[in-house]
Scaffold this active site. Structure first.
Site, PDB file in Angstrom:
ATOM      1  N   ASP A   1       0.819  -1.210   0.000  1.00 23.82           N
ATOM      2  CA  ASP A   1       0.000   0.000   0.000  1.00 23.82           C
ATOM      3  C   ASP A   1       0.857   1.266   0.000  1.00 23.82           C
ATOM      4  OD1 ASP A   1      -2.262  -1.527  -0.041  1.00 23.82           O
ATOM      5  OD2 ASP A   1      -2.771  -1.244   2.066  1.00 23.82           O
ATOM      6  N   GLY A   2       2.000   1.222   0.686  1.00 22.17           N
ATOM      7  CA  GLY A   2       2.881   2.390   0.695  1.00 22.17           C
ATOM      8  C   GLY A   2       3.382   2.730  -0.694  1.00 22.17           C
TER       9      GLY A   2
ATOM     10  N   ASN B   1      -4.568   8.671   1.904  1.00 19.83           N
ATOM     11  CA  ASN B   1      -4.810   7.843   3.080  1.00 19.83           C
ATOM     12  C   ASN B   1      -5.144   8.669   4.316  1.00 19.83           C
ATOM     13  OD1 ASN B   1      -4.767   5.112   2.497  1.00 19.83           O
ATOM     14  ND2 ASN B   1      -2.960   4.683   3.722  1.00 19.83           N
TER      15      ASN B   1
ATOM     16  N   ASP C   1      -1.569  10.702  22.386  1.00 21.44           N
ATOM     17  CA  ASP C   1      -0.296  10.580  21.681  1.00 21.44           C
ATOM     18  C   ASP C   1      -0.366  11.250  20.318  1.00 21.44           C
ATOM     19  OD1 ASP C   1       0.735   9.183  23.783  1.00 21.44           O
ATOM     20  OD2 ASP C   1       0.870   7.252  22.756  1.00 21.44           O
TER      21      ASP C   1
ATOM     22  N   ALA D   1      -6.054   1.699   7.316  1.00 20.86           N
ATOM     23  CA  ALA D   1      -4.627   1.829   7.614  1.00 20.86           C
ATOM     24  C   ALA D   1      -4.434   2.195   9.084  1.00 20.86           C
ATOM     25  CB  ALA D   1      -4.000   2.853   6.661  1.00 20.86           C
TER      26      ALA D   1
ATOM     27  N   ALA E   1      -5.672   4.491  10.932  1.00 22.45           N
ATOM     28  CA  ALA E   1      -6.918   4.789  11.650  1.00 22.45           C
ATOM     29  C   ALA E   1      -7.564   3.519  12.195  1.00 22.45           C
ATOM     30  CB  ALA E   1      -7.889   5.535  10.736  1.00 22.45           C
TER      31      ALA E   1
ATOM     32  N   ALA F   1      -4.245   6.701  21.396  1.00 26.45           N
ATOM     33  CA  ALA F   1      -4.050   6.517  22.837  1.00 26.45           C
ATOM     34  C   ALA F   1      -4.494   7.750  23.634  1.00 26.45           C
ATOM     35  CB  ALA F   1      -2.589   6.192  23.135  1.00 26.45           C
TER      36      ALA F   1
END
Length: 303
Positions: free
Chosen positions: A74-75, A156, A186, A198, A200, A221
């Protein structure tokens, strides 16, 4: 139809299938062009000669092709999308999970046959325009590319994330001028439907089908456990004000990241971009079958 071939040249798994495809295309008399880096890599490995690379190589393979075949994960497809300038892309998976890559290496020739027969579609995926103010890149040569060198839009996601410290960052979010929340976390992920599977997804966000005109905002987090992901209309303007108590923080657009100076209030504006990415769809590969396969839905013994 002319096929452009590009891919992740750092992967050893790239070279054999690309060589096999070029030979097959040549036998079939089907036109193709190779990204210059791929052509050079094939020559360096003795898989093709200089004349072949000169004949089929291209510095702008997307402009020279009707369909772009992107070999990688995907990258790699995300990087291809930022260079495609509207050329439809078909992802060929030589990575791991591969939500965006539609075909496996063994099925490429069949996919090309479908394309040649006209048995395919093209779907438009929304992207997010990104603007940042109130900061510059943090000091130090290792902090990544300059802010101006990051993509101007995301297929994305857009991410703000803490970096180099255990301290949380504060992100105040407003939607069309209305206060949404002040997150102590975070970081925060803002994702399109394409990006919902991805980063999310890994922080608890929902899966959004590609045609949904929405985006998801998912905290990373969060200190407050009731701070949950939220889905917003894609035509809303989301404004994030980032405060890090003086620490640099990571800022990423489609995985390309840099460190930004957290010494003052940083403002990130996210809204729907006018740009759309075009992805090839095949009749035997619908979105839900991809989700079932990649996430092992319905398989006994999978929790």
């Amino acid at each position: 139809m002319t096929y452009g071939i590009t891919g992740n040249t750092t992967k050893d798994a790239l070279w054999e299938p690309v060589t096999a495809l070029t030979r097959w295309l040549h036998r079939k008399g089907i036109a193709f062009r190779l990204h210059a880096d791929v052509a050079e890599g094939l020559v360096a490995r003795g898989l093709v000669d200089d004349a072949f690379a000169a004949e089929h190589g291209s510095d702008d393979v997307a402009a020279d092709a009707d369909v772009l075949l992107s070999y990688g994960g995907d990258g790699t497809l995300l990087r291809s999308a930022h260079r495609a300038e509207g050329t439809p892309i078909l992802g060929v998976n030589i990575g791991r999970l591969g939500f965006l890559t539609k075909v496996e290496v063994a099925d490429v020739e069949h996919a090309v046959e479908l394309l040649e027969a006209g048995a395919f579609g093209v779907e438009s995926r929304i992207t997010l325009a990104v603007e940042v103010s109130g900061t510059g890149r943090a000091g130090g040569a290792a902090d990544g590319p300059a802010l101006a060198d990051l993509p101007a839009w995301a297929l994305n996601d857009v991410v703000v994330d803490k970096s180099g410290t255990t301290s949380m960052i504060q992100v105040e979010a407003t939607v069309d001028g209305a206060h949404l929340n002040t997150y102590w976390a975070d970081g925060l992920v803002v994702a399109t439907p394409t990006g919902s599977t991805a980063y999310a997804l890994s922080v608890g966000g929902p899966i959004l089908v590609p045609g949904a005109d929405v985006i998801v905002v998912a905290p990373i987090a969060p200190h407050t456990l009731t701070a949950r992901p939220i889905v917003l209309p894609c035509d809303a303007e989301l404004v994030l004000r980032v405060e890090t108590r003086g620490h640099p923080f990571a800022f990423a657009v489609d995985g390309t990241s840099t460190l930004l100076d957290g010494g003052g209030d940083v403002v990130v504006r996210v809204r729907r971009s006018d740009h759309a990415v075009r992805l090839v769809t095949l009749p035997d590969r619908d979105y839900f079958s991809t989700i079932r396969e990649k996430l092992s839905w319905g398989q006994a013994g999978v929790f």
